[in-house]
Design a protein around this motif. Structure first.
Motif, short mmCIF file in Angstrom:
data_model
loop_
_atom_site.label_atom_id
_atom_site.label_comp_id
_atom_site.label_asym_id
_atom_site.label_seq_id
_atom_site.Cartn_x
_atom_site.Cartn_y
_atom_site.Cartn_z
N GLU A 107 -32.58 21.14 63.27
CA GLU A 107 -31.12 21.12 63.22
C GLU A 107 -30.50 22.14 64.17
OE1 GLU A 107 -28.72 19.07 61.03
OE2 GLU A 107 -30.50 18.07 61.82
N ARG A 108 -31.20 23.23 64.41
CA ARG A 108 -30.67 24.27 65.29
C ARG A 108 -31.23 24.19 66.71
NH1 ARG A 108 -27.27 28.00 62.29
NH2 ARG A 108 -25.96 26.34 61.44
N GLY A 109 -31.90 23.09 67.03
CA GLY A 109 -32.40 22.90 68.39
C GLY A 109 -33.51 23.87 68.77
N ARG A 110 -34.29 24.30 67.78
CA ARG A 110 -35.35 25.27 68.05
C ARG A 110 -36.71 24.75 67.58
NH1 ARG A 110 -33.41 31.32 66.68
NH2 ARG A 110 -35.30 31.68 67.90
N GLU A 111 -36.91 23.44 67.72
CA GLU A 111 -38.14 22.83 67.22
C GLU A 111 -39.38 23.34 67.96
OE1 GLU A 111 -39.30 18.45 65.40
OE2 GLU A 111 -37.61 18.66 66.78
N ALA A 112 -39.21 23.92 69.13
CA ALA A 112 -40.35 24.48 69.86
C ALA A 112 -41.01 25.63 69.10
CB ALA A 112 -39.90 24.97 71.24
N GLN A 113 -40.30 26.19 68.11
CA GLN A 113 -40.86 27.28 67.31
C GLN A 113 -41.89 26.77 66.29
OE1 GLN A 113 -40.14 30.41 67.77
NE2 GLN A 113 -38.13 30.54 68.72
N VAL A 114 -41.84 25.49 65.97
CA VAL A 114 -42.62 24.96 64.86
C VAL A 114 -44.12 25.19 65.00
CG1 VAL A 114 -43.30 22.80 63.71
CG2 VAL A 114 -40.88 23.30 64.13
N PRO A 115 -44.77 24.90 66.14
CA PRO A 115 -46.23 25.05 66.21
C PRO A 115 -46.72 26.45 65.90
CG PRO A 115 -45.41 23.77 68.08
CD PRO A 115 -44.21 24.33 67.39
N GLY A 116 -45.94 27.47 66.20
CA GLY A 116 -46.38 28.84 65.96
C GLY A 116 -46.58 29.18 64.49
N PHE A 117 -46.01 28.37 63.60
CA PHE A 117 -46.15 28.64 62.17
C PHE A 117 -47.40 28.00 61.57
CE2 PHE A 117 -41.78 29.64 62.93
CZ PHE A 117 -41.46 30.61 61.98
N LEU A 118 -48.06 27.12 62.33
CA LEU A 118 -49.16 26.34 61.76
C LEU A 118 -50.37 27.18 61.39
CD1 LEU A 118 -48.93 23.13 63.97
CD2 LEU A 118 -48.24 23.40 61.59
N ALA B 33 -56.05 21.49 61.69
CA ALA B 33 -56.72 21.42 62.99
C ALA B 33 -55.93 22.17 64.06
CB ALA B 33 -56.92 19.96 63.40
N LEU B 34 -54.62 21.97 64.09
CA LEU B 34 -53.79 22.62 65.09
C LEU B 34 -53.67 24.12 64.82
CD1 LEU B 34 -51.01 19.90 65.34
CD2 LEU B 34 -52.80 20.37 67.02
N GLY B 35 -53.58 24.49 63.54
CA GLY B 35 -53.53 25.90 63.20
C GLY B 35 -54.80 26.63 63.59
N LEU B 36 -55.93 26.02 63.34
CA LEU B 36 -57.21 26.62 63.72
C LEU B 36 -57.30 26.82 65.23
CD1 LEU B 36 -59.66 24.63 61.41
CD2 LEU B 36 -59.43 27.12 61.47
N LYS B 37 -56.87 25.84 65.97
CA LYS B 37 -56.94 25.90 67.43
C LYS B 37 -56.11 27.06 67.98
CE LYS B 37 -57.14 21.91 69.31
NZ LYS B 37 -56.80 20.56 69.85
N ASP B 38 -55.05 27.42 67.25
CA ASP B 38 -54.11 28.43 67.74
C ASP B 38 -54.44 29.85 67.27
OD1 ASP B 38 -51.81 28.85 69.33
OD2 ASP B 38 -50.54 29.02 67.56
N ARG C 41 -54.97 32.82 69.58
CA ARG C 41 -53.80 33.30 70.33
C ARG C 41 -52.81 34.05 69.43
NH1 ARG C 41 -54.84 28.21 72.73
NH2 ARG C 41 -53.43 27.12 71.30
N ALA C 42 -53.23 34.35 68.20
CA ALA C 42 -52.34 35.03 67.25
C ALA C 42 -51.93 36.39 67.78
CB ALA C 42 -53.04 35.18 65.91
N THR C 43 -50.65 36.72 67.63
CA THR C 43 -50.14 38.03 68.02
C THR C 43 -49.68 38.84 66.82
OG1 THR C 43 -47.93 37.11 68.39
CG2 THR C 43 -49.41 37.21 70.29
#
Length: 582
Positions: free
Chosen positions: A222-233, A256-261, A264-266
């Protein structure tokens, strides 16, 4: 069921293939780009088309469902964004288990990204118990909160939510526990739960952290920030696996996507947790690591009275502080393991003494057992005896706090619903539930649950326990390469277990060893090669230790076992039958 000395044994199981048609290995191999064995496993699990195979083997963000398909989402998003824009204070009301604490972390972080003013409350397991409490809502209202969002709780919180409505405090419920069939959804401003009546959301298996994540996903869109979504997985994946949610459908993509990321966790807290858990920088982690390394350390916080430390860990900005908090969780987990073992041993001793372990549903109670580990003890007992289990801790005032666990074929929540009149409270899922019961009603609870189980057996017409396997493999098929091939089917977990194989015509080589009085380790001759075997808990489950030279048949999964710089194939035994050696 039979006894050998004081040790209780589990009755043998009938081995049945998941699908008879899965004996043909080659069908999907070429089009899906996998080996014949992997294609056979896919066929055994009902995957018939190339498109289905590709979706399963290649999880992607496109497999995440539209969050606005969930009933109540539009109203929930509108209310949250009004609060954000008005600077209204929002309280995240989480649960104390790994599902609730990770969901609290996800939702609070997402809201703060959007500029919200938030606080959070994680209840104390022993003084507050599970679920939403009116006194906490009253305190929140007094402190100036205008909106409360639950995580992993609230679907049966009728009385507290009636008060909130009358007091002008809006509450949004995010939960995945099963609602009360008769009462329906509670009187909240909005209810987000894929399992509520008339919810069209296509995946009913989301964990509590998953439902909270879908709210965050919708807010970002809704706020046009959907690019943030993968970082929460990454965090959603941890909570999903640790809550033993089904790793099918959307959950499979999340994990699967969370494991792959993870590599790169910060986040300093996540990195510190991975380090103390022996996962390094996250490279090459699997669902097993989430469920048996990270998850238990997070869960131990709520079990051993330190649930807030999880939120503090993930919100820590200092690597030194994060490390200290991670080590605190690690210490709590060590303490949890010791207490869990003590309670499990006491429960088993009580079962053997009373003989009640031989019932279809095991119900065992003891005075003062640590309430934080009775769910884990119930899981261990259910696994050991191969039947549903309820473990109850009795207080001095006669109140019993219980945890129940079951496998396929026994819907625990349905069974408890039939006992509602003798329970103080209950709730949960098909395979895991919590309950409160008075001491004087424990015997009646055992009787009723076993009566329910007997009816199920009569309706099914077959009381013999079954073990489903994917494929039958020849001894010559066993090699280390098989482990590499099966990696294509990761992540494994609830609803998508490691492939189980059957091989016949094996012979025991040498003398089997019993490890820690519980496990069996031995070798077999298979296709001219000697293969290592380990049977966790096998000394407790086997009617007798296999004899050197005996012919046996095995039901097993495979793993690559690394020891002293050498990697060998190891068969992880699920069941064993004598005969068939050659």
């Amino acid at each position: 069921m039979m006894k050998t000395g004081s040790r209780m044994e589990v009755a043998g199981r009938r081995w049945v293939p998941r699908r008879e048609a899965a004996t043909a290995l080659g069908g999907l191999a070429a089009p899906a780009g996998v080996s014949g064995v992997v294609a056979g496993v896919l066929a055994a699990r009902g995957v018939e088309s190339e498109a289905e195979a590709h979706a399963l083997l290649s999880p992607s963000l496109a497999q995440l469902h539209d969050p606005f398909l969930m009933l109540g989402m539009r109203a929930a998003v509108g209310r949250v964004l009004r609060a954000v824009d008005a600077g209204e204070r929002i309280l995240i009301y989480g649960d104390y288990d790994v599902d609730g604490t990770t969901g609290t972390v996800v939702l609070r972080r997402a809201l703060e990204f959007l500029g919200a003013r938030t606080g959070y409350h994680v209840p104390h397991r022993f003084t507050e118990g599970y679920g939403i409490r009116r006194d906490v809502l009253e305190r929140a209202r007094a402190e100036g909160y205008g909106l409360v969002i639950s995580v992993d709780c609230g679907i049966r919180a009728f009385e507290p939510l009636e008060w909130a409505r009358s007091a002008g405090l809006d509450v949004i419920i995010t939960d995945h526990h099963l609602p009360d069939d008769a009462e329906g959804s509670p009187p909240a401003f909005a209810v987000l739960n894929p399992n509520q009546k008339d919810c069209p959301y296509p995946d009913k298996n989301l964990a509590g952290v998953g439902v909270a994540f879908k709210l965050a996903h919708a807010l970002f869109r809704e706020r046009g920030r959907e690019a943030q979504v993968p970082g929460f997985l990454k965090v959603v994946a941890i909570g999903t696996v640790a809550d033993v949610a089904q790793l099918t459908g959307e959950n499979r993509a999340i994990v699967a996507l969370g494991l792959k990321d993870l590599s790169r966790a910060t986040n300093p807290g996540l990195r510190a947790l991975m380090e103390v858990a022996g996962c390094g920088d996250g490279t090459g982690m699997r669902a097993f690591d989430l469920g048996f390394r990270l998850g238990p350390r997070i869960n131990a916080a709520g079990r051993m009275d330190a649930a807030r430390a999880v939120v503090e860990l993930f919100e820590s900005k200092s690597p030194a502080q994060a490390r200290a908090l991670a080590e605190q969780l690690d210490a709590r987990n060590r303490e949890r393991r010791e207490v869990q073992q003590q309670v499990t041993e006491r429960a088993v001793a009580e079962l053997e003494l009373s003989g009640t372990g031989e019932t279809s549903v095991v119900v065992v109670a003891g005075d003062g057992w640590h309430r934080g580990v009775i769910g884990l003890a119930a899981s261990k007992i259910a696994e050991r005896f191969g039947r549903p289990a309820v473990v109850i801790s009795l207080d001095e005032d006669g109140t019993g706090h219980g945890s129940a666990r079951s496998g396929e074929g026994f819907h625990m929540l349905d069974a408890l619903t039939e006992c509602a009149d003798i329970l103080e409270a209950f709730g949960g899922h098909a395979h895991a539930a919590g309950l409160s019961v008075r001491r004087e009603n424990v015997v009646e609870l055992r009787r009723r649950l076993n009566e329910h189980a007997s009816r199920l057996v009569c309706e099914a017409g077959d009381a013999e326990p079954c073990l489903e396997y994917d494929l039958e493999l020849a001894a010559d098929d066993l090699s280390l390469d098989l482990c590499t091939e099966l990696e294509a089917l990761e992540p494994f977990g609830a609803g998508w277990p490691r492939p189980l194989f059957v091989t016949r015509g094996l012979r025991v080589v040498g003398e089997p060893r019993v490890l820690k009085e519980r496990h069996l380790k031995f070798n077999v001759l298979a296709g001219g090669r000697v293969q290592d075997c380990i049977w966790w808990g096998g000394a407790e489950r086997a009617a007798a230790t296999p004899r050197p030279g005996a012919g046996i048949e095995l039901a097993y999964s495979v793993e690559a076992n690394c020891w002293n710089g050498n990697t060998r194939l190891q068969l992880v035994i699920e069941d064993l039958k004598e005969g068939g050696g050659r």
